[in-house]
Design an enzyme around this catalytic site. Structure first.
Site, PDB file in Angstrom:
ATOM      1  CD  GLU A 119       2.310  -1.763  -7.168  1.00 61.39           C
ATOM      2  OE1 GLU A 119       1.399  -1.348  -7.911  1.00 61.39           O
ATOM      3  OE2 GLU A 119       2.760  -2.925  -7.220  1.00 61.39           O
ATOM      4  CE  LYS A 196       2.036  -6.514  -7.264  1.00 62.56           C
ATOM      5  NZ  LYS A 196       2.270  -5.372  -8.187  1.00 62.56           N
ATOM      6  CB  CYS A 233      -0.663  -3.639  -7.007  1.00 61.93           C
ATOM      7  SG  CYS A 233      -1.246  -3.123  -8.649  1.00 61.93           S
TER       8      CYS A 233
END
Lengths: 384, 384
Positions: A119, A196, A233
């Site tokens: 990430e 994300k 994540c």
């Protein structure tokens, strides 16, 4: 919390357990054994010279009559940020480009078809500081920023799909930032991007200081080597996020992450693996390694004194398969490349055995969730 | 596949690992350490005499200013069926009643407030045979069948909430069967029932021969000791099932199961624990133990010869907490009672740290799922 020096769970078990016990422990902890992959000796030499770990494993699938095996090699890269966080931005980015270039070179000699970096891989994970400069200067365009161009070259050179998670600046929509992964085809073309979907507000990880929840839904990318998606994540804590990527057809879901030991290390082996099981797909969990220290001190909302370090990113990247088996993790403390050979046919084979999609009752859940989000929803509670 | 003789993962690790390594291994595998619970010596004597394992653990929560600790003790029971499967039905049921009565007696001396038995606990898990008689004779009313009346007595006698998973016959709705759990208040009143929402069609587990997917949604039961729900067996593979119980307010979700080693043992430590993490609640995974042999041979759809046994139910019952920690499992091969003390305040405390409900974006998923179940849904796939 374990220090950086403790290398890995697997290494500890291998060293201490009698062979018969080790077999049982691994069966329960890791499922069906993954075979070790034969990788060229030159790759190991290059890895050793480059001071990073190189591991290779393979998952098997049954032979079918109507489909050939669909063999893909994925590469997971975990690394520390090589330069101090107060080095000029361009130098830090360049050093990371060079590091990734070298690791990708080795991945190519190992036959990797799809590679995924960690990430926000072009920068330290500086969001804990809540300062704007210089961190926002690491942001770049997801269409033609320098990192994307760099990745396009890698993709073309090595005939490799590249998944590149970056901090994106969206100049065409109010100059806002996003936590984004760009997927680049092995042809070198930008296949698209994904953002994300879930943004943490946890201790040092209130990233909503910088960017908000993604607005691109759950795109899946059809590559020459299979259909892939990227759950970035914190999205790994949200089973619905994995599910929607899977419903859209993902056979491999990458989970590039940045997470530290005290916060999440005991959750790490559970969540991506559960997603592989629940969704009949492969999942690839990637975490960075090392400690990052920042120029100015910051607090973490935990009652402790102001400090400059961020805890220990514990690496431990791994791949989980739809049958619940998984590879060992990379080490907790070294840069590393995990090469894993998948037969994508395993996804449908496990689907045909376990049938979670067929038995999933998604219509019922769509209805129940639609009700549950209404402000006047009355939960179904039975009382005496 | 491991034989019955291999007792447990935890026992093996404790025996073989140096202390410092053991601490690290447990931290990564099990999260924050659970303390051992002090249980009365008389309880251990009774367990030893009754030939079942007794274990006690406790999870801690932080002190709060506005709420007192909400301490609850749950009891998980795993057991084999004591009589051969060709014994007359009433004798088998009676023997199981006596066995459970004795274990519950010990649970009471350990201060258990809520006890849960394994799936379809009054019978062998005979659904693999696909024969109707005598197995359907084990079915009974969830309102006033002999097992419910038996559990009501237990509840009143021990001031204990009883979760009793049975094969239900629904005489008022066409005499159909259901896989049901009945929740009985500590007052002895039937608080309500909940039905298995997801029915497997996997190898020996095509239970849809006997009963279909539950029609009661996701009820949560408000007991004097907290809000509980029951996710029966195969429902543990479905993250949305756990989620809806949690959205309706469950603080503890029981997962009474019947599952065998070759099929699921490496998934067992993952799924209920992932659900505890993802939903900020406690989960209680219960599996039966031992082998069950049936009078007539049956096939399992796995290319193997007809046979009479069902594989090995591997026990390993455990409790997982919202912070991702978990108790060790009961053994793989013995009847057992796992007593676990929970402070339910931990649910909200972890929720306030990790915030998965706040960041869950359920409205987006309700919309996406509503679209995805339409027959003409076009998945979000990006191509070059």
């Amino acid at each position: 919390m374990a220090g950086a020096e403790w290398e890995s769970l697997e290494q500890c078990l291998e060293k201490n357990l009698p062979l018969a016990d080790l077999r049982e422990v691994k069966r329960i902890l890791y499922g069906k054994e993954t075979r070790e992959l034969h990788l060229p000796s030159g790759a190991f030499e290059a890895a050793s010279k480059g001071d990073f770990e190189l591991r290779g494993y393979g998952f098997e699938a049954a032979e079918e009559q109507q489909r050939r095996p669909r063999i893909v090699r994925v590469g997971l890269v975990q690394n520390r940020t090589p330069l101090p966080t107060d080095t000029p931005v361009v130098k830090q980015v360049t050093a990371l480009h060079r590091r990734i270039e070298a690791i990708t070179e080795v991945a190519a000699t190992c036959g990797v078809n799809i590679i995924c970096f960690q990430e926000a891989w072009t920068m330290p994970f500086a969001f804990c500081t809540r300062e704007r400069l210089p961190w926002t200067e690491f942001a770049e365009s997801a269409e033609d920023g320098p990192t994307i161009r760099f990745c396009q070259e890698l993709a073309r050179k090595h005939d490799m799909v590249v998944v590149s998670p970056i901090l994106e600046r969206d100049a065409e929509h109010g100059d806002v930032l996003w936590n984004t992964a760009v997927v680049i085809s092995n042809s070198g073309a930008v296949l698209g991007k994904t953002r994300k979907n879930h943004i943490p507000r946890v201790g040092d990880f209130n990233e909503s200081t910088y960017y908000m929840e993604g607005n691109l839904g759950h795109p899946v990318f059809q590559t020459q080597f299979g259909r892939i998606a990227v759950n970035i994540c914190y999205g790994r804590h949200h089973p619905l996020n994995w599910l929607m990527y899977s419903i859209n057809g993902a056979e491999i879901i990458f989970n590039p992450s940045a997470t530290v030991g005290a916060l999440s290390e005991s959750l790490w082996p559970i969540e991506a693996r559960n997603a592989a099981i629940a969704n009949h797909c492969f999942t690839c969990a990637i975490n960075r390694v090392g400690e990052e220290r920042f120029p100015n001190e910051f607090t973490s909302g935990d009652g402790k004194k102001a400090h400059r370090d961020f805890g220990y990113f514990y690496g431990s990247s791994y791949v989980a398969a739809p049958d619940g088996s998984r590879t060992p993790g990379l080490s907790r403390n070294r840069d590393g490349l995990l090469v894993t050979e998948l037969d994508l046919n395993l996804c449908r084979q496990v689907n045909d055995i376990w049938g979670f999609k067929m038995t999933g009752r998604y219509k019922m859940y769509a209805r129940e969730l639609t009700e549950a989000v209404k402000p006047n929803y009355s939960p179904n509670i039975m009382k005496e």
